[in-house]
Design an enzyme around this catalytic site. Structure first.
Site, PDB file in Angstrom:
ATOM      1  N   ARG B  52      26.086  -5.356 -40.444  1.00  0.00           N
ATOM      2  CA  ARG B  52      26.609  -5.403 -39.009  1.00  0.00           C
ATOM      3  C   ARG B  52      25.751  -4.768 -37.742  1.00  0.00           C
ATOM      4  O   ARG B  52      26.149  -4.285 -36.903  1.00  0.00           O
ATOM      5  CB  ARG B  52      27.948  -4.663 -38.905  1.00  0.00           C
ATOM      6  CG  ARG B  52      29.121  -5.478 -39.767  1.00  0.00           C
ATOM      7  CD  ARG B  52      30.389  -4.780 -39.326  1.00  0.00           C
ATOM      8  NE  ARG B  52      31.387  -5.423 -40.393  1.00  0.00           N
ATOM      9  CZ  ARG B  52      32.210  -6.495 -40.255  1.00  0.00           C
ATOM     10  NH1 ARG B  52      31.941  -7.421 -39.074  1.00  0.00           N
ATOM     11  NH2 ARG B  52      33.030  -6.908 -40.971  1.00  0.00           N
ATOM     12  N   ARG B  56      28.982  -5.483 -32.386  1.00  0.00           N
ATOM     13  CA  ARG B  56      29.818  -4.943 -31.266  1.00  0.00           C
ATOM     14  C   ARG B  56      29.004  -3.707 -30.964  1.00  0.00           C
ATOM     15  O   ARG B  56      29.349  -2.866 -29.695  1.00  0.00           O
ATOM     16  CB  ARG B  56      31.079  -4.810 -31.781  1.00  0.00           C
ATOM     17  CG  ARG B  56      31.846  -6.091 -31.585  1.00  0.00           C
ATOM     18  CD  ARG B  56      33.490  -5.496 -31.686  1.00  0.00           C
ATOM     19  NE  ARG B  56      33.591  -5.285 -33.240  1.00  0.00           N
ATOM     20  CZ  ARG B  56      34.652  -4.840 -34.053  1.00  0.00           C
ATOM     21  NH1 ARG B  56      35.678  -4.755 -33.124  1.00  0.00           N
ATOM     22  NH2 ARG B  56      34.796  -4.810 -35.534  1.00  0.00           N
ATOM     23  N   ARG B  65      28.337 -12.889 -25.891  1.00  0.00           N
ATOM     24  CA  ARG B  65      29.911 -13.231 -26.650  1.00  0.00           C
ATOM     25  C   ARG B  65      30.690 -13.538 -25.701  1.00  0.00           C
ATOM     26  O   ARG B  65      31.733 -14.024 -26.068  1.00  0.00           O
ATOM     27  CB  ARG B  65      29.971 -12.329 -27.879  1.00  0.00           C
ATOM     28  CG  ARG B  65      29.819 -12.429 -29.042  1.00  0.00           C
ATOM     29  CD  ARG B  65      30.366 -13.659 -30.004  1.00  0.00           C
ATOM     30  NE  ARG B  65      31.788 -13.731 -29.595  1.00  0.00           N
ATOM     31  CZ  ARG B  65      32.654 -12.950 -30.317  1.00  0.00           C
ATOM     32  NH1 ARG B  65      32.137 -12.230 -31.372  1.00  0.00           N
ATOM     33  NH2 ARG B  65      34.163 -12.857 -30.226  1.00  0.00           N
ATOM     34  N   ASP B 101      29.855 -15.079 -40.427  1.00  0.00           N
ATOM     35  CA  ASP B 101      31.194 -14.663 -41.040  1.00  0.00           C
ATOM     36  C   ASP B 101      31.365 -15.428 -42.263  1.00  0.00           C
ATOM     37  O   ASP B 101      31.155 -16.410 -42.509  1.00  0.00           O
ATOM     38  CB  ASP B 101      32.379 -14.822 -40.011  1.00  0.00           C
ATOM     39  CG  ASP B 101      33.348 -14.087 -40.596  1.00  0.00           C
ATOM     40  OD1 ASP B 101      33.661 -13.017 -40.071  1.00  0.00           O
ATOM     41  OD2 ASP B 101      34.222 -14.432 -41.123  1.00  0.00           O
ATOM     42  N   TYR B 176      41.620 -13.630 -48.732  1.00  0.00           N
ATOM     43  CA  TYR B 176      42.029 -14.066 -47.517  1.00  0.00           C
ATOM     44  C   TYR B 176      42.893 -15.386 -47.418  1.00  0.00           C
ATOM     45  O   TYR B 176      43.802 -15.690 -46.846  1.00  0.00           O
ATOM     46  CB  TYR B 176      40.826 -14.374 -46.599  1.00  0.00           C
ATOM     47  CG  TYR B 176      40.192 -13.166 -46.063  1.00  0.00           C
ATOM     48  CD1 TYR B 176      40.701 -12.434 -44.968  1.00  0.00           C
ATOM     49  CD2 TYR B 176      39.002 -12.809 -46.043  1.00  0.00           C
ATOM     50  CE1 TYR B 176      40.331 -11.375 -44.273  1.00  0.00           C
ATOM     51  CE2 TYR B 176      38.453 -11.622 -45.609  1.00  0.00           C
ATOM     52  CZ  TYR B 176      39.140 -10.885 -44.758  1.00  0.00           C
ATOM     53  OH  TYR B 176      38.278  -9.852 -44.145  1.00  0.00           O
TER      54      TYR B 176
END
Lengths: 374, 374
Positions: B52, B56, B65, B101, B176
């Site tokens: 990551r 962010r 973004r 992702d 998921y």
């Protein structure tokens, strides 16, 4: 009390004096499977209770909690007693677990904290500095509402059903205080540990008397056993746990030792630190579902000698149906027996490896208890 | 390709034919620390990248973004390339990790899925029955937007900076799909495993070609290494992992073996299943921060022989300040060296033991990379 503490470790004297230290309110349990398991006796049946057995899985719980906040309900003697007793009536479990929350002693001490639905405990102001720590209130006496609730519970329990009290361990409480609420990663907490260890140690030391006094209050009111919940301990490395947490959990369990009631110690995801956690001194070690009980027992026995095991059904198995549930229960009982036969454990209390999940169907819990008992 | 697959295991022939299987687009890296570490050579410096690292924690990421949804951004070649390159420019890491992702291959195959901010991937309809599984679309070809993005990235990377592609492992994707979104406890997933194993195995088998084709598409476009992320594997017991997950992760890594690029395999909280995961066949095993690298290496080597280690700084340490950060980095490097000296590992790629946390200060990441390199 002080005299006894001085003599701790001299088993003969403690035996002699134990009658003095049992609070007036403490019941004498007869053939209670959970107590027998902790004492190394053969229980009349496999003892079982489930973490979070009191709560959202029961419709009767939802009904009595309607319109009452979580924390408020923990300070209402009749209500907390009713909620504690509901799963005992329904599931025929061998113990009631006191309905409460780990932040109850903080609230009772005067800390501004609320339990926000769907989120968890949220602090009015986080604890981040030495000054914040110095200003953190300490619980001096007991919690009368909880004591009254315990009195009501004990009136209904049979003398083979144990009442387990509990407290949150100082690391888990500290994490809520430092983060200001629930945290997925505990980064502020770990940053304080590593970046400002003096403040960290001051905070942990300051939490000890609050937790001890909360437990003493429950013991005075008559609980039969206690569990120290270190919900978040599994987020720590063994190194960090040993340096930053273990001394304080040890201090708490040491203080409780004088009351000679079974002490259970549990955290989730603690496979790597079972040995370290076992040093804190409990008689019973709760085990997360990830580690087979025979392996867990080896890790514990290698560090602290054999203890009683508690656990460790994956709570998700309560959603899988009777056949797989039965298979898993049999596996866990067999693994516990393997540990006992190998001399790595002295007993087994059946439990989940984590709390009952909110959407669990109440009837499936009852069925699981029956399978465990059969 | 088929011929090569038939010959798998006959090392001489594979060596001989390997030139044929390297896609035309694959670069030749020179003195790339990450590749050297995976090949058992001594790298010019300790290779490091952070899971990551793109995301962010970088203000330049938030800027580009703005107004674009997460999943949309994964299908915009220029944008995904820009985001992938941002941390490489800023931090001097030794690899770029493809910005994507784990649900991108599902979306590309036609599955209705959105990434909801603050929550994660949410499915239009969960997959619960044999019929749902049979109707689950399969990714047949590649993902052109991702391939184009990889082309742009490779133009900017130096020939010592690796580009790591990735895919979610089938268990994590299945969770998921079955839960219908992110889950704390994976109870529906585990209920299917244990209660309806045929449907479970059908679902896992059906996910394999989608994941393989996504990886082949990235390899054809020129990635230098790949990581199979099994984010949730740590929620399983070793027994369940071995029975319900391992065969499918193994099938995927086996299919990729023919391309002879380094394969990394990682999951969080996987201390209990490191040995089992290592059987899936990767050259590199990523290790969660909870297990010291020397211990992790022993568990891996005991099952699969020595492999390259990747990890394992606790991402929370990036909040603790320079002195504790340096101490932890030195400890991890020393533990990796201990593993290598003992013959339990053949190399070490520095990384976090989990992804960069969202609130991490970008400058603190740059500092950590410099300390690791020094």
């Amino acid at each position: 009390m002080w005299l006894l503490f001085l003599n701790w470790g001299e088993w003969g004297k403690i035996e002699l004096m134990s009658a003095l230290t049992v609070p007036a309110a403490r019941r004498t349990l007869i053939n209670a499977p959970i107590l027998d398991a902790t004492l190394g006796k053969t229980p009349t049946r496999t003892p079982v209770w489930f973490m979070r057995q009191a709560g959202r899985s029961l419709p009767e719980y939802k009904k009595v909690r309607e319109g009452i906040s979580m924390l408020d309900s923990c300070f209402m003697p009749e209500l907390l007693a009713e909620i504690t007793l509901q799963p005992v009536r329904r599931h025929d479990v061998d113990a009631a677990i006191l309905f409460s929350d780990i932040v109850v002693p903080l609230r009772a001490a005067g800390v501004g904290v609320e339990i926000v639905a769907g989120r968890g405990p949220v602090l009015e102001a986080p604890v981040r500095s030495r000054e914040d720590v110095a200003n953190l209130p300490i619980l001096e006496g007991g919690i009368p509402e909880v004591e009254q609730g315990i009195g009501i519970i004990l009136e209904e329990l049979s003398d083979s059903q144990a009442l387990i009290g509990f407290a949150g361990a100082p690391f888990t409480l500290a994490s809520y205080l430092v983060e200001g609420g629930p945290s997925k990663n505990h980064e502020k907490t770990k940053a304080m540990m590593h970046g400002d260890p003096e403040t960290w140690h001051a905070l942990m030391a300051r939490l000890v008397p609050t937790i001890v006094n909360s437990l003493k209050s429950q013991i005075d009111a008559g609980i039969d056993a206690m569990q120290l919940f270190d919900s978040w301990a599994g987020f720590l490395t063994e190194r960090d746990y040993t340096e930053f947490v273990l001394p304080y959990s040890t201090a708490i369990l040491n203080e409780i030792a004088q009351y000679q009631l079974p002490r259970i110690h549990f955290g989730v995801g603690t496979g790597e630190i079972l040995g370290a956690m076992s040093k804190a001194g409990s008689e019973v070690m709760g085990v997360d579902w990830r580690v087979p009980l025979d392996k867990a027992a080896q890790r514990i026995a290698a560090v602290s000698g054999p203890k009683v095991l508690q656990g460790n059904l994956d709570p998700a198995l309560l959603f899988a149906g009777r056949a797989p549930l039965t298979k898993e229960i049999e596996r866990i009982k067999a693994e516990a027996q393997t540990a006992i036969d190998a001399g790595h454990a002295t007993g087994h209390i059946f439990n989940l490896g984590h709390g009952v999940l909110p959407n669990t169907v109440a009837e499936d819990i009852t069925e699981a208890v029956a399978i465990i008992h059969s």
